[in-house]
Design an enzyme around this catalytic site. Structure first.
Site, PDB file in Angstrom:
ATOM      1  N   ARG A 198       1.042  -1.210   0.045  1.00 16.24           N
ATOM      2  CA  ARG A 198      -0.091  -0.073  -0.204  1.00 16.24           C
ATOM      3  C   ARG A 198       0.973   1.449  -0.025  1.00 16.24           C
ATOM      4  O   ARG A 198       0.466   2.194  -0.526  1.00 16.24           O
ATOM      5  CB  ARG A 198      -0.920  -0.018   1.149  1.00 16.24           C
ATOM      6  CG  ARG A 198      -2.061  -0.826   1.000  1.00 16.24           C
ATOM      7  CD  ARG A 198      -2.992  -1.109   2.406  1.00 16.24           C
ATOM      8  NE  ARG A 198      -2.250  -1.094   3.508  1.00 16.24           N
ATOM      9  CZ  ARG A 198      -2.457  -1.021   4.668  1.00 16.24           C
ATOM     10  NH1 ARG A 198      -3.449  -0.084   4.946  1.00 16.24           N
ATOM     11  NH2 ARG A 198      -1.709  -1.217   5.817  1.00 16.24           N
ATOM     12  N   ASN A 235      -6.228  -2.528   2.265  1.00 20.77           N
ATOM     13  CA  ASN A 235      -6.105  -3.917   2.417  1.00 20.77           C
ATOM     14  C   ASN A 235      -7.780  -4.480   2.521  1.00 20.77           C
ATOM     15  O   ASN A 235      -8.551  -4.196   3.262  1.00 20.77           O
ATOM     16  CB  ASN A 235      -5.442  -4.453   3.732  1.00 20.77           C
ATOM     17  CG  ASN A 235      -3.807  -4.488   3.623  1.00 20.77           C
ATOM     18  OD1 ASN A 235      -3.567  -4.149   2.388  1.00 20.77           O
ATOM     19  ND2 ASN A 235      -3.255  -3.969   4.704  1.00 20.77           N
TER      20      ASN A 235
END
Length: 91
Positions: free
Chosen positions: A18, A36
């Protein structure tokens, strides 16, 4: 501007995926978010012009994280994604 919802799976959680996705987005001028999912995948909402989005997608497919690996990739255009002026990592 094109709006796309991208989902990737593989080795994409716990490897800085990320954070590295945000760095790539910021470098290219892509707006949106990355988060996520409970199933171990990562979802990206991306807003950019066609050429920029294509370049972003290529970088994501090859995992922006050196420790990551993208095994599955899916993308759909989604005009319901809210406009944004930055790229956020969502927790």
């Amino acid at each position: 501007m094109r709006k796309a919802r991208i989902n990737v799976s593989g080795r994409v959680q716990g490897v800085g995926f990320r954070y590295m996705t945000k760095l790539v987005a910021d470098q290219l001028g892509v707006y949106g978010s990355v988060k996520n999912e409970q199933d171990g995948s990562v979802t990206i909402e991306a807003i950019a012009d066609n050429n920029t989005l294509d370049l972003f997608v290529e970088k994501i497919k090859h995992s922006p994280s050196p420790s990551g690996r993208v095994d599955n990739f899916s993308m759909i255009d989604d005009d319901t994604i809210k406009d944004s002026l930055k790229f956020n990592v969502t927790y």
